[in-house]
Write an enzyme that holds these catalytic residues in place. Structure first.
Site, PDB file in Angstrom:
ATOM      1  N   LYS A   1      41.460 125.542  -8.431  1.00 50.13           N
ATOM      2  CA  LYS A   1      42.456 124.494  -8.349  1.00 50.13           C
ATOM      3  C   LYS A   1      43.004 124.344  -6.930  1.00 50.13           C
ATOM      4  O   LYS A   1      43.549 123.310  -6.562  1.00 50.13           O
ATOM      5  CB  LYS A   1      43.640 124.834  -9.273  1.00 50.13           C
ATOM      6  CG  LYS A   1      43.257 125.020 -10.713  1.00 50.13           C
ATOM      7  CD  LYS A   1      44.487 125.528 -11.506  1.00 50.13           C
ATOM      8  CE  LYS A   1      44.093 125.837 -12.935  1.00 50.13           C
ATOM      9  NZ  LYS A   1      45.107 126.683 -13.592  1.00 50.13           N
ATOM     10  N   GLY A   2      42.922 125.444  -6.191  1.00 50.05           N
ATOM     11  CA  GLY A   2      43.671 125.539  -4.938  1.00 50.05           C
ATOM     12  C   GLY A   2      43.403 124.457  -3.911  1.00 50.05           C
ATOM     13  O   GLY A   2      44.279 124.118  -3.121  1.00 50.05           O
TER      14      GLY A   2
ATOM     15  N   GLU B   1      37.124 123.922   0.230  1.00 46.68           N
ATOM     16  CA  GLU B   1      37.826 125.094  -0.304  1.00 46.68           C
ATOM     17  C   GLU B   1      39.193 125.225   0.362  1.00 46.68           C
ATOM     18  O   GLU B   1      39.379 124.795   1.505  1.00 46.68           O
ATOM     19  CB  GLU B   1      37.024 126.366  -0.028  1.00 46.68           C
ATOM     20  CG  GLU B   1      36.029 126.727  -1.119  1.00 46.68           C
ATOM     21  CD  GLU B   1      36.705 127.357  -2.349  1.00 46.68           C
ATOM     22  OE1 GLU B   1      37.914 127.144  -2.562  1.00 46.68           O
ATOM     23  OE2 GLU B   1      36.007 128.066  -3.097  1.00 46.68           O
ATOM     24  N   ASP B   2      40.125 125.831  -0.349  1.00 44.17           N
ATOM     25  CA  ASP B   2      41.394 126.162   0.304  1.00 44.17           C
ATOM     26  C   ASP B   2      41.266 127.444   1.113  1.00 44.17           C
ATOM     27  O   ASP B   2      41.779 127.544   2.212  1.00 44.17           O
ATOM     28  CB  ASP B   2      42.534 126.266  -0.722  1.00 44.17           C
ATOM     29  CG  ASP B   2      42.203 127.175  -1.884  1.00 44.17           C
ATOM     30  OD1 ASP B   2      41.005 127.473  -2.097  1.00 44.17           O
ATOM     31  OD2 ASP B   2      43.124 127.594  -2.595  1.00 44.17           O
TER      32      ASP B   2
ATOM     33  N   ASP C   1      37.601 134.013   1.150  1.00 41.35           N
ATOM     34  CA  ASP C   1      38.131 135.367   1.282  1.00 41.35           C
ATOM     35  C   ASP C   1      36.933 136.336   1.322  1.00 41.35           C
ATOM     36  O   ASP C   1      36.317 136.517   2.372  1.00 41.35           O
ATOM     37  CB  ASP C   1      39.051 135.595   0.076  1.00 41.35           C
ATOM     38  CG  ASP C   1      39.919 136.823   0.179  1.00 41.35           C
ATOM     39  OD1 ASP C   1      39.622 137.688   1.014  1.00 41.35           O
ATOM     40  OD2 ASP C   1      40.889 136.947  -0.579  1.00 41.35           O
TER      41      ASP C   1
ATOM     42  N   LYS D   1      39.495 133.620   5.783  1.00 40.55           N
ATOM     43  CA  LYS D   1      39.990 135.000   5.861  1.00 40.55           C
ATOM     44  C   LYS D   1      38.788 135.912   6.080  1.00 40.55           C
ATOM     45  O   LYS D   1      38.415 136.715   5.215  1.00 40.55           O
ATOM     46  CB  LYS D   1      40.728 135.335   4.560  1.00 40.55           C
ATOM     47  CG  LYS D   1      41.775 136.415   4.684  1.00 40.55           C
ATOM     48  CD  LYS D   1      42.616 136.469   3.417  1.00 40.55           C
ATOM     49  CE  LYS D   1      43.638 137.570   3.468  1.00 40.55           C
ATOM     50  NZ  LYS D   1      44.451 137.602   2.228  1.00 40.55           N
TER      51      LYS D   1
ATOM     52  N   PHE E   1      48.160 137.423   3.881  1.00 40.30           N
ATOM     53  CA  PHE E   1      48.234 137.043   2.467  1.00 40.30           C
ATOM     54  C   PHE E   1      49.049 135.755   2.424  1.00 40.30           C
ATOM     55  O   PHE E   1      50.259 135.771   2.647  1.00 40.30           O
ATOM     56  CB  PHE E   1      48.929 138.171   1.692  1.00 40.30           C
ATOM     57  CG  PHE E   1      48.924 137.998   0.205  1.00 40.30           C
ATOM     58  CD1 PHE E   1      48.413 138.995  -0.620  1.00 40.30           C
ATOM     59  CD2 PHE E   1      49.442 136.865  -0.396  1.00 40.30           C
ATOM     60  CE1 PHE E   1      48.409 138.850  -2.000  1.00 40.30           C
ATOM     61  CE2 PHE E   1      49.438 136.704  -1.766  1.00 40.30           C
ATOM     62  CZ  PHE E   1      48.924 137.704  -2.572  1.00 40.30           C
TER      63      PHE E   1
ATOM     64  N   ASP F   1      48.239 129.781  -4.682  1.00 43.28           N
ATOM     65  CA  ASP F   1      49.293 130.214  -5.599  1.00 43.28           C
ATOM     66  C   ASP F   1      49.469 131.726  -5.595  1.00 43.28           C
ATOM     67  O   ASP F   1      48.614 132.469  -5.102  1.00 43.28           O
ATOM     68  CB  ASP F   1      48.982 129.770  -7.034  1.00 43.28           C
ATOM     69  CG  ASP F   1      47.892 130.615  -7.675  1.00 43.28           C
ATOM     70  OD1 ASP F   1      46.864 130.871  -7.014  1.00 43.28           O
ATOM     71  OD2 ASP F   1      48.076 131.049  -8.831  1.00 43.28           O
TER      72      ASP F   1
ATOM     73  N   ARG G   1      52.090 126.704  -5.347  1.00 41.60           N
ATOM     74  CA  ARG G   1      51.026 125.792  -4.917  1.00 41.60           C
ATOM     75  C   ARG G   1      51.590 124.534  -4.282  1.00 41.60           C
ATOM     76  O   ARG G   1      50.953 123.905  -3.447  1.00 41.60           O
ATOM     77  CB  ARG G   1      50.188 125.340  -6.122  1.00 41.60           C
ATOM     78  CG  ARG G   1      49.168 126.324  -6.606  1.00 41.60           C
ATOM     79  CD  ARG G   1      48.163 125.606  -7.500  1.00 41.60           C
ATOM     80  NE  ARG G   1      47.574 126.490  -8.483  1.00 41.60           N
ATOM     81  CZ  ARG G   1      46.543 127.299  -8.248  1.00 41.60           C
ATOM     82  NH1 ARG G   1      46.012 127.346  -7.050  1.00 41.60           N
ATOM     83  NH2 ARG G   1      46.050 128.058  -9.206  1.00 41.60           N
TER      84      ARG G   1
HETATM   85  C1  PRP Z   1      40.417 131.062  -4.533  1.00 38.81           C
HETATM   86  C2  PRP Z   1      39.838 130.002  -3.623  1.00 38.81           C
HETATM   87  C3  PRP Z   1      38.376 130.305  -3.630  1.00 38.81           C
HETATM   88  C4  PRP Z   1      38.313 131.785  -3.894  1.00 38.81           C
HETATM   89  C5  PRP Z   1      38.027 132.511  -2.623  1.00 38.81           C
HETATM   90  O1  PRP Z   1      40.358 130.616  -5.847  1.00 38.81           O
HETATM   91  O2  PRP Z   1      40.114 128.710  -4.059  1.00 38.81           O
HETATM   92  O3  PRP Z   1      37.688 129.578  -4.627  1.00 38.81           O
HETATM   93  O4  PRP Z   1      39.588 132.195  -4.367  1.00 38.81           O
HETATM   94  O5  PRP Z   1      37.955 133.884  -2.837  1.00 38.81           O
HETATM   95  P1  PRP Z   1      36.637 134.704  -2.564  1.00 38.81           P
HETATM   96  O6  PRP Z   1      36.110 134.293  -1.227  1.00 38.81           O
HETATM   97  O7  PRP Z   1      37.117 136.130  -2.566  1.00 38.81           O
HETATM   98  O8  PRP Z   1      35.658 134.439  -3.672  1.00 38.81           O
HETATM   99  P2  PRP Z   1      41.160 131.331  -7.018  1.00 38.81           P
HETATM  100  O9  PRP Z   1      40.234 132.238  -7.767  1.00 38.81           O
HETATM  101  O10 PRP Z   1      42.408 131.966  -6.473  1.00 38.81           O
HETATM  102  O11 PRP Z   1      41.487 130.144  -8.006  1.00 38.81           O
HETATM  103  P3  PRP Z   1      42.490 128.920  -7.818  1.00 38.81           P
HETATM  104  O12 PRP Z   1      42.002 128.113  -6.641  1.00 38.81           O
HETATM  105  O13 PRP Z   1      42.367 128.185  -9.098  1.00 38.81           O
HETATM  106  O14 PRP Z   1      43.860 129.479  -7.566  1.00 38.81           O
END
Ligand code: PRP
Length: 195
Positions: free
Chosen positions: A40-41, A96-97, A100, A128, A148, A155, A161
């Site tokens: 969703k981010g 993507e937001d 990580d 990140k 962080f 979120d 968010r």
């Molecule tokens: C976040 C973000 C990426 C993912 C990155 O999504 O939007 O899709 O994490 O992390 P990674 O590189 O460690 O895989 P999240 O799972 O928090 O879901 P959301 O966007 O719905 O909050």
């Protein structure tokens, strides 16, 4: 030290997105790209990004989840909501937001490549990279951060968010114990995006 502090103001984010949009516009000139938001981010970033593009972009949405619910170190994922648009022959930008560990992006890129896009680029607001577990290519990044972050789509347990800026959390333990603790502290001027 405050539990969290503003890392990027609404104005800094707006200015950086304008620069990213310019980069994208130059690279995608002449084409009508399909921008894919990973729920969703990234919806807030996508919404601002497309308003800076004058390429008549199309948008689509996708949602993935790790098997078993929580985050998986194996990168094993499943599609919760799939795209509506076919990708064959399209110039696709995955939005993507945050990238990580890279596990989500790695899965997404592998999955989308099987659908035959003409090009597939990755655009993330936050990179990140210090947390990377798998090597993934990021073509456009707004900011590189080790912090962080919450806000502007990111979120913490469903909160924050909607903040128009990004905050860096200094005290994760306190936030984990009381996820709504920052709600009382958010300065109105910052919440309206001016600081
Ligand atoms: C976040 C973000 C990426 C993912 C990155 O999504 O939007 O899709 O994490 O992390 P990674 O590189 O460690 O895989 P999240 O799972 O928090 O879901 P959301 O966007 O719905 O909050």
């Amino acid at each position: 030290m405050a539990i969290a502090e503003i890392a990027y103001t609404a104005e800094q984010i707006r200015a950086r997105i304008a620069e990213l949009a310019e980069e994208l516009r130059t690279d995608l000139q002449g084409d009508r790209p399909l921008l894919i938001s990973v729920l969703k981010g990234s919806v807030i970033f996508l919404a601002d990004l497309i308003r800076h593009l004058d390429l008549e972009p199309e948008v689509d949405f996708m949602s993935i989840s790790s098997y078993g619910g929580g985050r998986s170190d194996t990168g094993v994922a499943r599609i919760v909501k799939d795209l509506e648009e076919p990708l064959a022959g399209r110039n696709v930008v995955l939005v993507e937001d945050i990238v990580d560990t890279g596990l989500s992006l790695s899965y997404l890129v592998r999955t989308l490549h099987t659908r035959g896009p003409a090009t597939l680029k990755v655009c993330t607001l936050i990179d990140k990279s210090v947390r990377r577990i798998v090597d993934v290519q990021v073509d456009y990044r707004g900011f590189t951060s080790e912090k962080f972050l919450i806000g502007y789509g990111l979120d913490f347990q469903g909160h924050y968010r909607n903040l128009p800026y990004l905050m860096a959390v200094n005290d994760v333990a306190t936030l984990a114990a009381r996820p709504q603790v920052l709600l009382q502290e958010l300065p109105h001027s910052a919440h309206s995006g001016s600081s």
